[in-house]
Write a protein that holds these residues in place. Structure first.
Motif, PDB file in Angstrom:
ATOM      1  N   LEU A 181      47.532  53.855  34.388  1.00  0.00           N
ATOM      2  CA  LEU A 181      46.274  53.140  34.531  1.00  0.00           C
ATOM      3  C   LEU A 181      45.360  53.899  35.475  1.00  0.00           C
ATOM      4  N   GLU A 182      44.074  53.867  35.190  1.00  0.00           N
ATOM      5  CA  GLU A 182      43.111  54.547  36.050  1.00  0.00           C
ATOM      6  C   GLU A 182      41.905  53.657  36.264  1.00  0.00           C
ATOM      7  N   GLU A 183      41.613  53.350  37.542  1.00  0.00           N
ATOM      8  CA  GLU A 183      40.448  52.557  37.890  1.00  0.00           C
ATOM      9  C   GLU A 183      39.235  53.451  38.111  1.00  0.00           C
ATOM     10  N   SER A 184      38.069  52.863  37.887  1.00  0.00           N
ATOM     11  CA  SER A 184      36.815  53.542  38.189  1.00  0.00           C
ATOM     12  C   SER A 184      35.753  52.490  38.462  1.00  0.00           C
ATOM     13  N   SER A 225      26.115  43.957  43.062  1.00  0.00           N
ATOM     14  CA  SER A 225      27.172  43.824  42.065  1.00  0.00           C
ATOM     15  C   SER A 225      27.813  45.177  41.768  1.00  0.00           C
ATOM     16  N   LEU A 226      29.051  45.134  41.355  1.00  0.00           N
ATOM     17  CA  LEU A 226      29.778  46.305  40.859  1.00  0.00           C
ATOM     18  C   LEU A 226      30.656  45.862  39.706  1.00  0.00           C
ATOM     19  N   LYS A 227      30.914  46.795  38.791  1.00  0.00           N
ATOM     20  CA  LYS A 227      31.844  46.512  37.700  1.00  0.00           C
ATOM     21  C   LYS A 227      32.930  47.578  37.705  1.00  0.00           C
ATOM     22  N   LEU A 228      34.155  47.156  37.956  1.00  0.00           N
ATOM     23  CA  LEU A 228      35.291  48.050  37.940  1.00  0.00           C
ATOM     24  C   LEU A 228      35.878  48.113  36.537  1.00  0.00           C
ATOM     25  N   SER A 229      36.386  49.286  36.187  1.00  0.00           N
ATOM     26  CA  SER A 229      37.074  49.472  34.917  1.00  0.00           C
ATOM     27  C   SER A 229      38.494  49.937  35.165  1.00  0.00           C
ATOM     28  N   CYS A 230      39.368  49.586  34.279  1.00  0.00           N
ATOM     29  CA  CYS A 230      40.775  49.995  34.343  1.00  0.00           C
ATOM     30  C   CYS A 230      41.157  50.481  32.944  1.00  0.00           C
ATOM     31  N   THR A 231      41.327  51.774  32.808  1.00  0.00           N
ATOM     32  CA  THR A 231      41.603  52.358  31.502  1.00  0.00           C
ATOM     33  C   THR A 231      43.068  52.771  31.410  1.00  0.00           C
ATOM     34  N   ALA A 232      43.722  52.361  30.335  1.00  0.00           N
ATOM     35  CA  ALA A 232      45.125  52.686  30.116  1.00  0.00           C
ATOM     36  C   ALA A 232      45.249  53.913  29.231  1.00  0.00           C
ATOM     37  N   SER A 233      46.327  54.641  29.435  1.00  0.00           N
ATOM     38  CA  SER A 233      46.523  55.884  28.688  1.00  0.00           C
ATOM     39  C   SER A 233      47.107  55.637  27.308  1.00  0.00           C
ATOM     40  N   ASN A 243      40.633  45.216  24.423  1.00  0.00           N
ATOM     41  CA  ASN A 243      41.868  45.862  23.974  1.00  0.00           C
ATOM     42  C   ASN A 243      41.604  46.997  22.983  1.00  0.00           C
ATOM     43  N   ALA A 244      40.506  46.938  22.281  1.00  0.00           N
ATOM     44  CA  ALA A 244      40.172  48.036  21.361  1.00  0.00           C
ATOM     45  C   ALA A 244      39.906  49.329  22.125  1.00  0.00           C
ATOM     46  N   LYS A 245      39.547  49.193  23.395  1.00  0.00           N
ATOM     47  CA  LYS A 245      39.260  50.366  24.230  1.00  0.00           C
ATOM     48  C   LYS A 245      40.344  50.604  25.265  1.00  0.00           C
ATOM     49  N   ASN A 246      41.431  49.834  25.202  1.00  0.00           N
ATOM     50  CA  ASN A 246      42.517  49.964  26.195  1.00  0.00           C
ATOM     51  C   ASN A 246      41.970  49.843  27.618  1.00  0.00           C
ATOM     52  N   LEU A 261      54.543  41.585  42.786  1.00  0.00           N
ATOM     53  CA  LEU A 261      55.872  42.198  42.590  1.00  0.00           C
ATOM     54  C   LEU A 261      56.319  42.161  41.137  1.00  0.00           C
ATOM     55  N   GLU A 262      55.666  41.342  40.330  1.00  0.00           N
ATOM     56  CA  GLU A 262      56.043  41.257  38.925  1.00  0.00           C
ATOM     57  C   GLU A 262      55.373  42.332  38.070  1.00  0.00           C
ATOM     58  N   TYR A 263      54.364  43.005  38.624  1.00  0.00           N
ATOM     59  CA  TYR A 263      53.680  44.047  37.864  1.00  0.00           C
ATOM     60  C   TYR A 263      54.444  45.358  37.973  1.00  0.00           C
ATOM     61  N   ASP A 264      54.548  46.058  36.862  1.00  0.00           N
ATOM     62  CA  ASP A 264      55.330  47.293  36.862  1.00  0.00           C
ATOM     63  C   ASP A 264      54.489  48.554  36.674  1.00  0.00           C
ATOM     64  N   TYR A 265      53.210  48.418  36.360  1.00  0.00           N
ATOM     65  CA  TYR A 265      52.339  49.583  36.250  1.00  0.00           C
ATOM     66  C   TYR A 265      51.103  49.342  37.091  1.00  0.00           C
ATOM     67  N   TRP A 266      50.747  50.362  37.879  1.00  0.00           N
ATOM     68  CA  TRP A 266      49.621  50.257  38.798  1.00  0.00           C
ATOM     69  C   TRP A 266      48.731  51.490  38.685  1.00  0.00           C
ATOM     70  N   GLY A 267      47.436  51.272  38.891  1.00  0.00           N
ATOM     71  CA  GLY A 267      46.531  52.393  39.020  1.00  0.00           C
ATOM     72  C   GLY A 267      46.556  52.927  40.440  1.00  0.00           C
ATOM     73  N   GLN A 268      45.758  53.972  40.674  1.00  0.00           N
ATOM     74  CA  GLN A 268      45.743  54.618  41.989  1.00  0.00           C
ATOM     75  C   GLN A 268      44.777  53.945  42.953  1.00  0.00           C
ATOM     76  N   GLY A 269      43.919  53.074  42.448  1.00  0.00           N
ATOM     77  CA  GLY A 269      42.980  52.338  43.287  1.00  0.00           C
ATOM     78  C   GLY A 269      41.602  52.956  43.338  1.00  0.00           C
ATOM     79  N   THR A 270      40.605  52.108  43.575  1.00  0.00           N
ATOM     80  CA  THR A 270      39.239  52.561  43.745  1.00  0.00           C
ATOM     81  C   THR A 270      38.626  51.808  44.928  1.00  0.00           C
ATOM     82  N   GLN A 271      37.916  52.532  45.783  1.00  0.00           N
ATOM     83  CA  GLN A 271      37.382  51.944  47.006  1.00  0.00           C
ATOM     84  C   GLN A 271      36.098  51.187  46.727  1.00  0.00           C
TER      85      GLN A 271
END
Length: 123
Positions: free
Chosen positions: A2-5, A15-23, A72-75, A108-118
């Motif tokens: 996962l990658e946040e931006s 306002s800000l809009k964060l995105s999380c894109t899966a590979s 979901n069409a864009k992951n 603790l139940e999540y198994d995949y994490w992104g690197q984070g965005t400030q």
């Protein structure tokens, strides 16, 4: 993977809009969530949605200001953040729980994490 931006530095009220894109598209079948961690504090839950975005759940601190969604069409998942406050300043992480399709709040139940965005909000 996962990658946040979309993070950045803004003024209070902006306002800000964060995105999380899966590979890969396995993301599309499972729960996802957003968490944040401020300096010196534990990671905290922000928002979560189920596998197709039909159900959502928010922390009280962001309810009415933030909106979680997914395409979901864009992951890709999103976190629209409005009326930002200085106390929203943190590193924001998206996560995917590939064992669940419902809403998951516990980090603790999540198994995949992104690197984070400030996200930094100044007064």
């Amino acid at each position: 993977q996962l990658e946040e931006s979309g993070g950045g530095s803004v003024q209070a009220g902006d306002s800000l809009k964060l995105s999380c894109t899966a590979s890969d598209n396995s993301f599309n079948s499972y729960a996802m969530g957003w968490f944040r961690q401020a300096p010196g504090k534990e990671r905290e839950f922000v928002a979560a949605t189920d596998w197709n975005g039909g159900g959502t759940y928010y922390a009280d601190s962001v309810k009415g200001r933030f909106t979680i969604s997914r395409d979901n069409a864009k992951n890709t998942g999103y976190l629209q953040m409005n009326r930002l406050k200085p106390e929203d300043t943190a590193v924001y992480y998206c996560a995917s729980d590939r064992t669940r399709i419902d809403i998951v709040v516990e980090p603790l139940e999540y198994d995949y994490w992104g690197q984070g965005t400030q996200v930094t909000v100044s007064s």
